[in-house]
Design a protein around this motif. Sequence first.
Motif, PDB file in Angstrom:
ATOM      1  N   SER A 256       3.316  -2.131  -5.511  1.00 52.88           N
ATOM      2  CA  SER A 256       3.427  -0.742  -5.066  1.00 52.88           C
ATOM      3  C   SER A 256       3.455  -0.737  -3.541  1.00 52.88           C
ATOM      4  O   SER A 256       3.238  -1.755  -2.911  1.00 52.88           O
ATOM      5  CB  SER A 256       2.222   0.053  -5.550  1.00 52.88           C
ATOM      6  N   GLY A 257       3.722   0.414  -3.006  1.00 54.94           N
ATOM      7  CA  GLY A 257       3.568   0.541  -1.563  1.00 54.94           C
ATOM      8  C   GLY A 257       2.122   0.855  -1.273  1.00 54.94           C
ATOM      9  O   GLY A 257       1.485   1.601  -2.015  1.00 54.94           O
ATOM     10  N   LYS A 258       1.590   0.252  -0.223  1.00 53.16           N
ATOM     11  CA  LYS A 258       0.239   0.653   0.201  1.00 53.16           C
ATOM     12  C   LYS A 258      -0.011   0.239   1.646  1.00 53.16           C
ATOM     13  O   LYS A 258       0.759  -0.518   2.220  1.00 53.16           O
ATOM     14  CB  LYS A 258      -0.824   0.089  -0.730  1.00 53.16           C
ATOM     15  N   ARG A 259      -1.102   0.771   2.167  1.00 57.72           N
ATOM     16  CA  ARG A 259      -1.438   0.430   3.538  1.00 57.72           C
ATOM     17  C   ARG A 259      -1.923  -1.014   3.606  1.00 57.72           C
ATOM     18  O   ARG A 259      -2.467  -1.544   2.630  1.00 57.72           O
ATOM     19  CB  ARG A 259      -2.544   1.349   4.053  1.00 57.72           C
ATOM     20  N   HIS A 260      -1.737  -1.625   4.761  1.00 62.40           N
ATOM     21  CA  HIS A 260      -2.254  -2.981   4.976  1.00 62.40           C
ATOM     22  C   HIS A 260      -3.784  -2.919   4.926  1.00 62.40           C
ATOM     23  O   HIS A 260      -4.373  -1.984   5.465  1.00 62.40           O
ATOM     24  CB  HIS A 260      -1.780  -3.470   6.348  1.00 62.40           C
ATOM     25  N   ARG A 386      -4.065  -2.928  21.353  1.00 62.52           N
ATOM     26  CA  ARG A 386      -3.687  -4.331  21.200  1.00 62.52           C
ATOM     27  C   ARG A 386      -3.894  -5.028  22.541  1.00 62.52           C
ATOM     28  O   ARG A 386      -3.428  -4.552  23.575  1.00 62.52           O
ATOM     29  CB  ARG A 386      -2.223  -4.406  20.780  1.00 62.52           C
ATOM     30  N   LEU A 506      -5.785 -11.977   9.431  1.00 65.77           N
ATOM     31  CA  LEU A 506      -5.686 -10.523   9.622  1.00 65.77           C
ATOM     32  C   LEU A 506      -4.220 -10.118   9.773  1.00 65.77           C
ATOM     33  O   LEU A 506      -3.827  -9.033   9.374  1.00 65.77           O
ATOM     34  CB  LEU A 506      -6.473 -10.089  10.862  1.00 65.77           C
ATOM     35  N   PHE A 507      -3.416 -11.008  10.369  1.00 63.64           N
ATOM     36  CA  PHE A 507      -1.990 -10.719  10.571  1.00 63.64           C
ATOM     37  C   PHE A 507      -1.142 -11.655   9.713  1.00 63.64           C
ATOM     38  O   PHE A 507      -0.074 -12.081  10.115  1.00 63.64           O
ATOM     39  CB  PHE A 507      -1.602 -10.931  12.047  1.00 63.64           C
ATOM     40  N   ILE A 514      -1.284  -9.996   1.153  1.00 66.65           N
ATOM     41  CA  ILE A 514      -1.367  -8.601   1.608  1.00 66.65           C
ATOM     42  C   ILE A 514      -1.407  -7.661   0.404  1.00 66.65           C
ATOM     43  O   ILE A 514      -2.169  -6.704   0.366  1.00 66.65           O
ATOM     44  CB  ILE A 514      -0.160  -8.252   2.510  1.00 66.65           C
TER      45      ILE A 514
ATOM     46  N   ARG B 381       3.622   6.386   7.856  1.00 62.25           N
ATOM     47  CA  ARG B 381       3.013   5.398   6.947  1.00 62.25           C
ATOM     48  C   ARG B 381       2.875   5.978   5.556  1.00 62.25           C
ATOM     49  O   ARG B 381       3.229   5.342   4.564  1.00 62.25           O
ATOM     50  CB  ARG B 381       1.634   4.986   7.461  1.00 62.25           C
ATOM     51  N   ILE B 385       4.857   4.534   2.274  1.00 60.66           N
ATOM     52  CA  ILE B 385       4.107   4.059   1.104  1.00 60.66           C
ATOM     53  C   ILE B 385       4.613   4.769  -0.143  1.00 60.66           C
ATOM     54  O   ILE B 385       4.799   4.152  -1.197  1.00 60.66           O
ATOM     55  CB  ILE B 385       2.598   4.288   1.332  1.00 60.66           C
ATOM     56  N   PHE B 389       6.911   1.090  -0.067  1.00 58.63           N
ATOM     57  CA  PHE B 389       6.863   0.011   0.918  1.00 58.63           C
ATOM     58  C   PHE B 389       5.421  -0.436   1.170  1.00 58.63           C
ATOM     59  O   PHE B 389       4.523   0.398   1.276  1.00 58.63           O
ATOM     60  CB  PHE B 389       7.484   0.465   2.248  1.00 58.63           C
ATOM     61  N   GLN B 390       5.239  -1.752   1.262  1.00 53.77           N
ATOM     62  CA  GLN B 390       3.939  -2.336   1.610  1.00 53.77           C
ATOM     63  C   GLN B 390       3.858  -2.452   3.126  1.00 53.77           C
ATOM     64  O   GLN B 390       4.766  -3.007   3.747  1.00 53.77           O
ATOM     65  CB  GLN B 390       3.804  -3.725   0.971  1.00 53.77           C
ATOM     66  N   GLU B 391       2.756  -1.966   3.692  1.00 46.02           N
ATOM     67  CA  GLU B 391       2.602  -2.083   5.138  1.00 46.02           C
ATOM     68  C   GLU B 391       2.214  -3.505   5.537  1.00 46.02           C
ATOM     69  O   GLU B 391       1.448  -4.165   4.835  1.00 46.02           O
ATOM     70  CB  GLU B 391       1.515  -1.124   5.647  1.00 46.02           C
ATOM     71  N   ILE B 392       2.744  -3.963   6.657  1.00 46.06           N
ATOM     72  CA  ILE B 392       2.293  -5.237   7.224  1.00 46.06           C
ATOM     73  C   ILE B 392       1.842  -4.994   8.666  1.00 46.06           C
ATOM     74  O   ILE B 392       2.168  -3.967   9.263  1.00 46.06           O
ATOM     75  CB  ILE B 392       3.406  -6.315   7.209  1.00 46.06           C
ATOM     76  N   ILE B 393       1.049  -5.929   9.214  1.00 50.71           N
ATOM     77  CA  ILE B 393       0.666  -5.882  10.632  1.00 50.71           C
ATOM     78  C   ILE B 393       0.959  -7.252  11.223  1.00 50.71           C
ATOM     79  O   ILE B 393       0.621  -8.266  10.608  1.00 50.71           O
ATOM     80  CB  ILE B 393      -0.832  -5.565  10.820  1.00 50.71           C
ATOM     81  N   VAL B 455       8.826  -3.873   2.547  1.00 50.07           N
ATOM     82  CA  VAL B 455       7.755  -3.968   3.541  1.00 50.07           C
ATOM     83  C   VAL B 455       8.121  -3.145   4.770  1.00 50.07           C
ATOM     84  O   VAL B 455       9.298  -2.927   5.060  1.00 50.07           O
ATOM     85  CB  VAL B 455       7.470  -5.427   3.967  1.00 50.07           C
ATOM     86  N   GLU B 457       6.481  -1.873   8.940  1.00 46.74           N
ATOM     87  CA  GLU B 457       5.431  -1.889   9.964  1.00 46.74           C
ATOM     88  C   GLU B 457       5.703  -0.776  10.954  1.00 46.74           C
ATOM     89  O   GLU B 457       6.844  -0.567  11.354  1.00 46.74           O
ATOM     90  CB  GLU B 457       5.391  -3.245  10.691  1.00 46.74           C
TER      91      GLU B 457
END
Lengths: 521, 566
Positions: A256-260, A386, A506-507, A514, B381, B385, B389-393, B455, B457
């Motif tokens: 699914s789509g989701k936040r990191h 950052r 983390l990255f 993920i 975001r 979602i 889409f899956q978020e990446i960092i 994905v 970002e």
Amino acid sequence: MDISSLIGSLHPLEIKVLLALRDARSRGPMKEQQLEQTAALEPSQLSMAVEWLLAKSLLSVASQKTTPVVSLTKIGAQYFEKYAPIERILSTVRKAGQTGKRLTIQDIQSQEGLEPTEVSGAVGCLKKEGAIRIVAGGHVESTGGPSPTAEAIRELLKQLHGTPRDLQAFPEPMRRVIEQHAVKRGNANEPFRIDDHVERTFALTPDGLGAADALVQQGVADEVSQLSPELLKDGSWRTKRFRKYTISLRAPRIASGKRHPYREFLDRVKTKLVSMGFQEMRGSLIETEFWNMDALYMPQFHPARDIHDVYFVKEPTHVSEIAEPFFSRVAAAHRNGGNTGSTGWGYDFNEERARRLVLRSQGTAVSARTLAAGPQTPGKYFSIARCFRYDQVDATHATDFFQVEGIVLGRDINFRTLLGLLELFAREVAQAKEIKFLPAYFPFTEPSVELHVQHPRLGWMELGGAGLFRPEVTLPLGVDVPVIAWGLGLDRMAMVALGIHDIRELFTGDLDMIRTTRGKF
Amino acid sequence: MPTISINLKDFSQLLGQGTVTAERVESWLPLVKGELKDHDDATGELRIELQDSNRPDLWSCEGIARQIRTALAGKAAAYPFFKPKRPTKRLMVSPGLEPIRPFVAACTAVGYRVTGEGLAQLIQMQDKLADIFGRKRRTVSIGLYRLPDIVFPVTYTLVKPNEARFTPLGFDEPMSLGEILSVHPKGVEYGPIVAGHDRVPLLRDAEGQVLSLPPVINSREIGEVRIGDAELFVEVTGTDLRMVILTLNILAANLADRGATIEPIEVVYPSATALGKTVRTPLDFSQARPIPVKTIEAALGQSFGATSIARALTAYGYRVKPSRETVIVKLPPYRNDLMHAVDVVEDVAISRGYGEFTPIMPSQFTVGGLSRVEQVSDRIRDLMIGLGFQEIISNILASRQDLCDRMRLGGTSWSRLVEVDNAMSQSYSCLRQWIAPSLLRVESASTRVFYPHRVFEVGEIAVPDPADAQGARTVTALGGLIAHAGANFSEIHSCLDLLLFYLDYPYTLEPVAHPSFLEGRAGRVLSGGRPVGLIGELHPEVLELWQVGMPCVIFELEVDPLAERG
């Protein structure tokens, strides 16, 4: 279960396997490959069907043979292309011997970009085999002698490249090298992997034979697996039999789509800060040394401003000017205190240096910009910025990371309200019940405090550093009320919440990780 | 900041409170901003990190013990050698040192027989002071010698590199100064500090014996202190007079704490310094400063009165004269870190103990909120979602290879980057100028992860811009990628279209010839006539370069223009 409901619940794949085994029953148990051919199934389909039938006891394993098979890991494949550490070290040392260069173990490590553990393992082995020796001053020299291990590894990399082989096919010395350099628990960075290759043969159980017989007698003609719009439209569903599912099977995987997961953690912190009345600040990835450090009263000779701590921008190297009156006032504060009531650092402030461009190395740079831009009083600000540091990247050091920092301005700000704010952070951000304040040192705050908290799962940990900005910071930027500067060190908390032990993760680029990481916040 | 080793038994002796435990030491460490890193019960060794870079007096066993002893006694011990008395020994400074290394301070220490632990501390203190406080010996360096071998007066002078020879520490044969500078490891390391002149500094005694080549190396004959020595000569040279004297003051106090009698030396300069032509060292040059009681009380948020403040500061080593509204303070002679009244404020708080202050909550009302860019980013975001889409960092620092070469941008106008001058590794040497390479990094590492992949970002990028004063703009951008066997332009276009519909952001596409994309299957996203993004099917060669075995389609969009719309 009676036989009719049993066969009613069979999947078409299972039926194919049952019928294939029944047809060939005179020839005895069948291997997986034979079954694939007679039942006309893909390997993945066959293995699903076999597992289901085994679970229902319609099929039994007649024999099973396990063979250890060696293959290259991803690292092994890299070694094949770019040589293993032991080969690289040996060749570097030999080359150095020819050119007369003297190398320490550290030199080899940094020159080859290897991990300390890789180097120590390989050097130990080479020393034991007499291919190298360590001489006075910690220098490593080639003896000119061969390294059987390095040679064996090269030979194995060649033989195994692209083709896994039976472990037993290798002679004993090679086997020993394989076993020493195979992936094990606690050491995943090895070139070889030993997997047990299992070869099984299958036969029908009496129940299985009964079910297959019943299938043959009854036929499977009118069964449908999927209700379709057509069946609904013409009403023909009424004459069909719907195959029964084994609903206890595992669900197929979807994504699914989701936040990191790290974002979820940071978002939680962000929400907390906003709920405590903090306004977000943003800044630039590229900063001048002036805003990154001078404005924060870090003297230009401060060790953290060294070439070994900050990244400098290649082009352009400098900005042409820095906004006044800040530039003159900050320079004066460094030189002799200016109008801040301070003696200053008393050194020759270099204006050229102040205009040098760097990659932002601390979130406090964003706070300095905010102070100069006329913030509100009372005011609370934060940033999740950052930042970049000149650091060797490893499990605990990142070169590119987030800092959570901010400021609080107000006439009521003093040492005790600073402690009060930190207490609030401890409770809200770390759910800490117990806290401790310790004296600390930052060039831009006085007094300075470190906040230690008893985290519910981590025990005592340092949650952050803070202090009251020195007048040498605030006055030149045009702020005449006391200002708290605070920063939270959240990476360790984040790593525990995400169940990881290496800051690089983390990255991570591993999408599977993920997708499957669930944060425990 | 420095981490030093101390021995618990040695520390206990210096503290004079009988044998203390590591736990007890740790409980005192807030007084010195120290953190116990580890300790070994078997050897009694403690490793302590000292945070304060302005307090070199604390970077030794003696210094830590002194600060704690002061707190326990309520006042600092007196060091009589700071009182004026005519020294019997002199150190003469020759003219010409001004542009190289003008200042020197020295004293003798007699009557303390150097023990193994004492020697270890002497060496450690010398290293930490010269390395960190002395900026790798550039501003301050230290030499310790066996006093009985030296005939006074000593001269601090300049000589040509071929004019003098001596046997340096670590070597067996006399060498010329030039040889030492080019061959000796310390010469190679520290020689550049005094290079660039035709002469180098030298310390030698009345009979011409060389003591050392400051700040590089001591003579092996005179300049090697050993266990059992009881008469020492101590000198400090450097480029900042006050730092040089402060360093000597610290060394003198430390040796005195171990039982040595310190005799000052008179340093005679060829012309006047800020402290005169002759300077007697060690020297107490602290200035008295009046600090209003109000200032301290306001900063700490608590009223104590002048007497309590004076008591706290005295117990922290200060010399204090309180009156009703002001305390006149003077730092002890081994400190020189009072720049502003706030420095005194902190020492009051440390002396009283941070635990003595009751926290109070800042009470003034403020409204919290997110920046406009962050609000829009959060909204994007959520929508991405919803589109699956899956978020990446990702790291913002990357390699030119990833950002340009593997995107087929090498040599094109798209290959301008913000580069780091002093990169530690090529992998982290440039700021990303778009998000696409970050998405491909994930694809490349996830070829075995089940498909489809969607994905995205939202993150910062640095867009090179010659018109910008800093040469680049920090921009927040969105990148989205779809990878699976049938991924194509129309699928990613649908996603972009729906996203921009929900964001109420009218756009058009115009064809673009961009090397990262298949020709004829790439577009520039325009809004209000202004280019704000890219969309298309990635070029098969890009996929090959990233070792991605699946078709990939991407779009990229600047977020800032959306935020600017209000």
